[in-house]
Design a protein around this motif. Structure first.
Motif, PDB file in Angstrom:
ATOM      1  N   SER A 376       0.638  -0.998  -0.172  1.00  0.00           N
ATOM      2  CA  SER A 376      -0.175   0.045   0.076  1.00  0.00           C
ATOM      3  C   SER A 376       0.844   1.276  -0.121  1.00  0.00           C
ATOM      4  O   SER A 376       0.598   2.211  -0.701  1.00  0.00           O
ATOM      5  N   LEU A 377       2.010   1.200   0.790  1.00  0.00           N
ATOM      6  CA  LEU A 377       2.843   2.587   0.835  1.00  0.00           C
ATOM      7  C   LEU A 377       3.587   2.479  -0.359  1.00  0.00           C
ATOM      8  O   LEU A 377       3.664   3.699  -1.071  1.00  0.00           O
ATOM      9  N   VAL A 378       4.016   1.538  -1.051  1.00  0.00           N
ATOM     10  CA  VAL A 378       4.490   1.703  -2.398  1.00  0.00           C
ATOM     11  C   VAL A 378       3.611   2.348  -3.350  1.00  0.00           C
ATOM     12  O   VAL A 378       4.018   3.033  -4.218  1.00  0.00           O
ATOM     13  N   SER A 379       2.316   1.801  -3.336  1.00  0.00           N
ATOM     14  CA  SER A 379       1.237   2.272  -4.030  1.00  0.00           C
ATOM     15  C   SER A 379       1.155   3.826  -3.892  1.00  0.00           C
ATOM     16  O   SER A 379       0.912   4.419  -5.062  1.00  0.00           O
ATOM     17  N   LEU A 380       1.228   4.418  -2.753  1.00  0.00           N
ATOM     18  CA  LEU A 380       1.154   5.934  -2.641  1.00  0.00           C
ATOM     19  C   LEU A 380       2.034   6.433  -3.307  1.00  0.00           C
ATOM     20  O   LEU A 380       1.747   7.454  -3.978  1.00  0.00           O
ATOM     21  N   PHE A 381       3.291   5.977  -3.104  1.00  0.00           N
ATOM     22  CA  PHE A 381       4.614   6.536  -4.048  1.00  0.00           C
ATOM     23  C   PHE A 381       4.329   6.715  -5.601  1.00  0.00           C
ATOM     24  O   PHE A 381       4.534   7.728  -5.948  1.00  0.00           O
ATOM     25  N   VAL A 382       4.021   5.610  -5.853  1.00  0.00           N
ATOM     26  CA  VAL A 382       3.662   5.380  -7.471  1.00  0.00           C
ATOM     27  C   VAL A 382       2.626   6.176  -7.915  1.00  0.00           C
ATOM     28  O   VAL A 382       2.554   6.889  -8.974  1.00  0.00           O
ATOM     29  N   LEU A 383       1.415   6.389  -7.113  1.00  0.00           N
ATOM     30  CA  LEU A 383       0.483   7.075  -7.636  1.00  0.00           C
ATOM     31  C   LEU A 383       0.673   8.594  -7.401  1.00  0.00           C
ATOM     32  O   LEU A 383       0.183   9.456  -8.455  1.00  0.00           O
ATOM     33  N   ARG A 384       1.419   9.200  -6.505  1.00  0.00           N
ATOM     34  CA  ARG A 384       1.666  10.190  -6.694  1.00  0.00           C
ATOM     35  C   ARG A 384       2.710  10.859  -7.858  1.00  0.00           C
ATOM     36  O   ARG A 384       2.528  11.865  -8.321  1.00  0.00           O
ATOM     37  N   SER A 385       3.323   9.844  -8.382  1.00  0.00           N
ATOM     38  CA  SER A 385       4.193  10.073  -9.264  1.00  0.00           C
ATOM     39  C   SER A 385       3.308   9.904 -10.718  1.00  0.00           C
ATOM     40  O   SER A 385       3.720  10.650 -11.658  1.00  0.00           O
ATOM     41  N   LYS A 386       2.829   8.756 -10.772  1.00  0.00           N
ATOM     42  CA  LYS A 386       1.931   8.618 -11.903  1.00  0.00           C
ATOM     43  C   LYS A 386       0.711   9.298 -12.358  1.00  0.00           C
ATOM     44  O   LYS A 386       0.422   9.616 -13.303  1.00  0.00           O
ATOM     45  N   GLU A 387      -0.122   9.584 -11.300  1.00  0.00           N
ATOM     46  CA  GLU A 387      -1.373  10.392 -11.288  1.00  0.00           C
ATOM     47  C   GLU A 387      -1.017  11.711 -10.493  1.00  0.00           C
ATOM     48  O   GLU A 387      -2.056  11.685  -9.486  1.00  0.00           O
ATOM     49  N   PRO A 388      -0.352  12.541 -10.709  1.00  0.00           N
ATOM     50  CA  PRO A 388      -0.387  13.701  -9.828  1.00  0.00           C
ATOM     51  C   PRO A 388      -1.546  14.607  -9.830  1.00  0.00           C
ATOM     52  O   PRO A 388      -1.829  15.190  -8.716  1.00  0.00           O
ATOM     53  N   GLY A 389      -2.299  14.528 -10.722  1.00  0.00           N
ATOM     54  CA  GLY A 389      -3.656  15.358 -10.818  1.00  0.00           C
ATOM     55  C   GLY A 389      -4.846  14.400 -10.187  1.00  0.00           C
ATOM     56  O   GLY A 389      -6.159  14.937 -10.365  1.00  0.00           O
ATOM     57  N   MET A 390      -4.706  13.461  -9.745  1.00  0.00           N
ATOM     58  CA  MET A 390      -5.920  12.572  -9.077  1.00  0.00           C
ATOM     59  C   MET A 390      -6.457  13.300  -7.926  1.00  0.00           C
ATOM     60  O   MET A 390      -5.663  14.086  -7.221  1.00  0.00           O
ATOM     61  N   ASN A 391      -7.865  13.267  -7.888  1.00  0.00           N
ATOM     62  CA  ASN A 391      -8.585  14.134  -6.809  1.00  0.00           C
ATOM     63  C   ASN A 391      -8.091  13.360  -5.608  1.00  0.00           C
ATOM     64  O   ASN A 391      -8.549  12.176  -5.175  1.00  0.00           O
ATOM     65  N   ARG A 392      -7.393  14.435  -4.518  1.00  0.00           N
ATOM     66  CA  ARG A 392      -7.214  13.696  -3.264  1.00  0.00           C
ATOM     67  C   ARG A 392      -7.728  14.473  -2.206  1.00  0.00           C
ATOM     68  O   ARG A 392      -7.038  15.481  -1.663  1.00  0.00           O
ATOM     69  N   PRO A 393      -8.936  14.110  -1.594  1.00  0.00           N
ATOM     70  CA  PRO A 393      -9.360  15.049  -0.569  1.00  0.00           C
ATOM     71  C   PRO A 393      -8.763  15.308   0.677  1.00  0.00           C
ATOM     72  O   PRO A 393      -8.620  15.889   1.228  1.00  0.00           O
ATOM     73  N   PHE A 394      -8.173  14.275   0.659  1.00  0.00           N
ATOM     74  CA  PHE A 394      -7.049  14.307   2.076  1.00  0.00           C
ATOM     75  C   PHE A 394      -5.655  13.904   1.547  1.00  0.00           C
ATOM     76  O   PHE A 394      -5.325  12.906   0.706  1.00  0.00           O
ATOM     77  N   LYS A 395      -4.853  14.755   1.785  1.00  0.00           N
ATOM     78  CA  LYS A 395      -3.222  14.492   1.511  1.00  0.00           C
ATOM     79  C   LYS A 395      -2.366  14.258   2.758  1.00  0.00           C
ATOM     80  O   LYS A 395      -2.291  15.154   3.874  1.00  0.00           O
ATOM     81  N   VAL A 396      -1.442  13.348   2.724  1.00  0.00           N
ATOM     82  CA  VAL A 396      -0.631  12.959   3.766  1.00  0.00           C
ATOM     83  C   VAL A 396       0.355  14.133   4.021  1.00  0.00           C
ATOM     84  O   VAL A 396       0.569  14.778   3.032  1.00  0.00           O
ATOM     85  N   PRO A 397       0.391  14.661   5.236  1.00  0.00           N
ATOM     86  CA  PRO A 397       1.358  15.700   5.581  1.00  0.00           C
ATOM     87  C   PRO A 397       2.741  15.535   5.347  1.00  0.00           C
ATOM     88  O   PRO A 397       3.100  14.340   5.459  1.00  0.00           O
TER      89      PRO A 397
END
Length: 463
Positions: A376-397
């Motif tokens: 799951s954590l690896v997925s978070l990093f990949v999605l931040r890179s691959k889909e920077p424009g994804m709607n993220r109502p909450f972002k990890v600080p």
């Protein structure tokens, strides 16, 4: 039909039985808080005390520090994934979107290992608590009846399940507060600091890690109710973060207060440590011992019930996607519950409960959880890179620092499991080998197109 009862019809419009597969949006933040805390609260009533035998009081306390830091950072990271992709598949959906079909499957399987093997451990503790109250009832009989009963309660629908979960969680939390209040006047720091501080050295600290994890195990299961939240993008982070704060206070209070009132050697291999610890103060059979024993059942029931919700939704979502046989995605047309996804994994869990090996079942469940956390954590990093424009109502600080800390500690926990849990490795290996063989023979043949699975969800979220 009110908004609370509005069906959520996802990408698999027809189940094996020809009915629409639909869940209903009925949950609010208080329900998710109750589900998150309820999923985990049994970890305060049993299981964690095996860590005293592994590493001693200080060894378990040392193990709990990085484990707590991990869960705080992980829940912050996981909340971003859960609010961006509010899908009943939870970690399976996040990994699939980020890493592709195979890793989506492996993340889902890891989650199922966690959620299918945790209930038998809890059910065994329920049996132990009931037998301790009513010695004429065999512990295993009580275990089996409890397991089947809560599968049946889940069958009646999520609104009934969530309300029940809220009630038993509040009662269990009140029970813990009573336990702490009873323990504080009798607390002795000398018991906590008894020599040797680390009876099994630093290897004992490593061995205590699985039981420190048990204090928080399964909190992430709340994400699997995402499609049943009224406003998932807003409410998931509120429910998760308030739940994590509650659980952190509970873990440290329970560990230190218990260690400070009894000889931990008396409770390091039993499934009912809290009433047994109090009996050293008030005597066996006393009112307060029996009261905590009885209330402890509510804590166990909250987790047993909540984790059954979790495994059923994970199974349902993986079947709907096509990873698992389609009949597992059948949803009862009246109760809106995934019937076969409740029953079949429940039978597997029941079989594990019949072994009676609580500590082994806990370790298997923890293995699945840690592997899923890493994916799951690896997925978070990949999605931040691959889909920077994804709607993220909450972002990890403080990205990427917070998830990076979480990932490093997760790897440490996995290494600790390999070092300290050799006896359970064979069962974990068998589970993963069977899962991988199934995937390449059948599980990768009927997977729904990525765009279809997630496109429908995206459209629903806009409505």
């Amino acid at each position: 039909m009110s908004n609370l009862e509005k069906p959520v019809v996802n990408s698999a419009h027809a189940s094996a039985g020809g009915e629409n597969t639909q869940l209903t949006r009925v949950l609010k933040p208080i329900h998710l808080w109750a589900l998150a805390v309820g999923l985990v609260i049994s970890g305060n009533y049993f299981g964690w005390s095996y860590g005293f035998g592994a590493g001693g009081v200080i060894g378990l306390a040392i193990a709990l520090v990085p484990v707590t830091i991990f869960y705080v950072t992980f829940i912050l990271s996981y909340s971003e994934l859960a609010t961006a992709i509010p899908h009943a598949g939870g970690p399976s959906a996040y990994a699939r979107r980020a890493l592709g079909k195979f890793w989506g499957y492996m993340s889902g399987v890891s989650c199922l290992i966690e959620f299918v093997f945790a209930p038998p451990a809890i059910a065994l503790a329920v049996g132990g608590y009931i037998h301790n109250i009513l010695p004429d009832i065999p512990a295993m009989t009580a275990t089996i009846v409890a397991f089947l009963l809560f599968i049946f309660i889940n069958y009646w629908g999520m609104k009934v399940s969530a309300t029940f979960e809220l009630i038993v969680t509040v009662v269990a939390l009140i029970g813990l507060v009573i336990y702490w209040a009873l323990a504080i006047p009798h607390f002795e720091i000398s018991r906590v600091m008894a020599e040797p501080l680390l009876p099994n050295g630093y290897s004992g600290v490593m061995a205590a890690v699985p039981f420190a994890i048990w204090f928080y195990l399964a909190i992430e299961g709340g994400a699997m109710a995402a499609e049943e939240m009224v406003n998932p993008q807003k409410d998931i982070s509120i429910g998760f973060l308030s739940g994590m704060g509650t659980l952190t206070v509970m873990a440290f209070a329970t560990l230190f207060l218990t260690a400070g009132i009894t000889d931990v050697k008396l409770i390091d291999a039993v499934d009912f440590p809290l009433p047994l610890a109090l009996s050293s103060i008030f005597g066996e059979g006393s009112f307060w011992v029996m009261a905590i024993n009885f209330i402890g059942l509510f804590g166990l029931i909250a987790s047993l019930h909540g984790i059954i919700v979790g495994y059923s939704r994970q199974t349902y979502a993986m079947a709907r996607t096509g990873y698992l046989p389609k009949f597992l995605a059948y949803v009862h047309p009246q109760h809106h519950t995934p019937v076969w996804a409740l029953i079949l994994p429940g039978l597997v869990g029941l079989g594990a409960a019949l072994t009676g090996l609580t500590n082994v079942v806990i370790t298997i469940s923890v293995f699945g959880s840690v592997i899923m956390y890493i994916i799951s954590l690896v997925s978070l990093f990949v999605l931040r890179s691959k889909e920077p424009g994804m709607n993220r109502p909450f972002k990890v600080p403080m990205f990427p620092t917070v998830p990076a800390i979480s990932l490093v500690i997760a790897v440490f926990c996995l290494v600790s499991l390999f070092v300290a849990s050799v006896d359970s490795l064979i069962w974990v290996a068998v589970a993963y080998i069977v899962a991988i063989v199934y995937y390449f023979i059948w599980g990768n043949k009927n997977i729904r197109p990525f765009e279809e699975e997630f496109g429908v969800l995206d459209e629903l979220d806009k409505q």
